[in-house]
Design a protein around this motif. Structure first.
Motif, PDB file in Angstrom:
ATOM      1  N   GLU A 164       0.765  -1.267  -0.063  1.00 14.51           N
ATOM      2  CA  GLU A 164       0.071  -0.104  -0.052  1.00 14.51           C
ATOM      3  C   GLU A 164       0.800   1.275  -0.035  1.00 14.51           C
ATOM      4  O   GLU A 164       1.508   1.562   1.027  1.00 14.51           O
ATOM      5  N   ILE A 165       0.907   1.842  -1.042  1.00 18.82           N
ATOM      6  CA  ILE A 165       1.547   3.095  -1.325  1.00 18.82           C
ATOM      7  C   ILE A 165       0.702   4.002  -2.219  1.00 18.82           C
ATOM      8  O   ILE A 165       0.196   3.642  -2.960  1.00 18.82           O
ATOM      9  N   THR A 166       0.587   5.490  -1.606  1.00 14.63           N
ATOM     10  CA  THR A 166      -0.101   6.339  -2.500  1.00 14.63           C
ATOM     11  C   THR A 166       0.804   7.194  -3.474  1.00 14.63           C
ATOM     12  O   THR A 166       1.916   7.235  -3.100  1.00 14.63           O
ATOM     13  N   LEU A 167       0.107   7.363  -4.422  1.00 16.25           N
ATOM     14  CA  LEU A 167       0.778   8.546  -5.424  1.00 16.25           C
ATOM     15  C   LEU A 167       0.895   9.936  -4.700  1.00 16.25           C
ATOM     16  O   LEU A 167       0.005  10.196  -3.756  1.00 16.25           O
TER      17      LEU A 167
ATOM     18  N   CYS B  31      20.037   9.357   2.716  1.00 13.22           N
ATOM     19  CA  CYS B  31      19.008   9.664   2.178  1.00 13.22           C
ATOM     20  C   CYS B  31      18.894  11.213   2.374  1.00 13.22           C
ATOM     21  O   CYS B  31      18.951  11.865   3.544  1.00 13.22           O
ATOM     22  N   VAL B  32      18.203  12.028   1.337  1.00 11.11           N
ATOM     23  CA  VAL B  32      18.231  13.236   1.188  1.00 11.11           C
ATOM     24  C   VAL B  32      16.510  13.799   0.894  1.00 11.11           C
ATOM     25  O   VAL B  32      16.231  14.752   0.385  1.00 11.11           O
TER      26      VAL B  32
ATOM     27  N   VAL C 284       7.893  11.982   0.438  1.00  8.33           N
ATOM     28  CA  VAL C 284       8.333  10.990  -0.510  1.00  8.33           C
ATOM     29  C   VAL C 284       9.306  10.042   0.414  1.00  8.33           C
ATOM     30  O   VAL C 284       9.093   8.554   0.200  1.00  8.33           O
ATOM     31  N   ASP C 285       9.923  10.355   1.346  1.00  8.04           N
ATOM     32  CA  ASP C 285      10.518   9.518   2.379  1.00  8.04           C
ATOM     33  C   ASP C 285       9.425   8.473   2.808  1.00  8.04           C
ATOM     34  O   ASP C 285       9.933   7.331   2.917  1.00  8.04           O
TER      35      ASP C 285
ATOM     36  N   GLU D  27       5.663   1.661  -9.876  1.00  9.03           N
ATOM     37  CA  GLU D  27       4.274   2.231 -10.152  1.00  9.03           C
ATOM     38  C   GLU D  27       4.241   3.618  -9.619  1.00  9.03           C
ATOM     39  O   GLU D  27       3.421   4.350  -9.760  1.00  9.03           O
ATOM     40  N   HIS D  28       4.830   3.854  -8.547  1.00  5.38           N
ATOM     41  CA  HIS D  28       4.774   4.895  -7.503  1.00  5.38           C
ATOM     42  C   HIS D  28       5.859   6.007  -7.649  1.00  5.38           C
ATOM     43  O   HIS D  28       5.806   7.136  -7.047  1.00  5.38           O
ATOM     44  N   PHE D  29       7.017   5.681  -7.875  1.00 10.98           N
ATOM     45  CA  PHE D  29       8.438   6.631  -7.816  1.00 10.98           C
ATOM     46  C   PHE D  29       8.698   6.828  -9.287  1.00 10.98           C
ATOM     47  O   PHE D  29       8.666   5.960 -10.291  1.00 10.98           O
ATOM     48  N   GLU D  30       9.074   8.070  -9.905  1.00 12.91           N
ATOM     49  CA  GLU D  30       9.831   8.256 -11.004  1.00 12.91           C
ATOM     50  C   GLU D  30      11.257   7.786 -11.127  1.00 12.91           C
ATOM     51  O   GLU D  30      12.038   7.881 -10.250  1.00 12.91           O
TER      52      GLU D  30
END
Length: 157
Positions: free
Chosen positions: A40-43, A101-102, A107-108, A146-149
């Motif tokens: 479960e990740i949201t856009l 991590c930055v 997003v994180d 599906e959720h990250f560029e």
């Protein structure tokens, strides 16, 4: 966000220890897709999240590790020891991404859902459960795509 690194690592560890909502482990694997849990990740308001180069570098390496071993995993011929080597390679990339991590907080947060699943897969690989670990990691990689560029990203079938 250099000072956020220790907090990020701690937050990820705490979330995993407490069973953070949204982290769904793959229970079983069937080639027809039955028995696989959804991640479960949201856009980001309908768009993919924008990460950073560290995320892209680490995820590309993890994808490459899985792609290089996928045929043997599907054939059931990848020895448990090779699965443990895969786990170590993937863990190095996970460590790299956490240490560097930055990402912006929203997003994180979403990316940590993916990382949590990758960690579940690593644990299964370390325990000799090659198929379960591989399926969990592949599902996490597909959810990531599906959720990250990520230029040039290809999902696993």
């Amino acid at each position: 966000m250099q000072t956020a690194r220790p907090f990020t690592a701690f937050a990820l560890a705490l979330a995993l220890a407490l069973g953070a909502p949204g982290i769904a482990a793959a229970q079983t694997h069937a080639h027809d897709g039955a028995g696989e849990a959804a991640i479960e990740i949201t856009l980001n308001n309908g768009a993919k999240w924008q990460g950073d180069q560290n995320m892209i570098t680490g995820m590309t390496a993890i994808h490459g590790t899985m792609a290089a071993n996928l045929e043997a995993i599907h054939a059931g011929t990848l020895p448990a020891d090779a699965g443990k080597v895969m786990a170590a390679d993937i863990q190095k990339q996970l460590d790299f991404m956490v240490e560097n991590c930055v990402l912006e907080p929203k997003v994180d947060e979403q990316f940590h859902v993916v990382l949590g699943e990758v960690m579940n897969g690593i644990s299964a690989l370390e325990e000799g459960e090659v198929e379960t670990g591989a399926v969990t990691i592949v599902q996490a990689l597909n959810a990531y795509g599906e959720h990250f560029e990520h230029p040039g990203w290809q999902a696993f079938n």
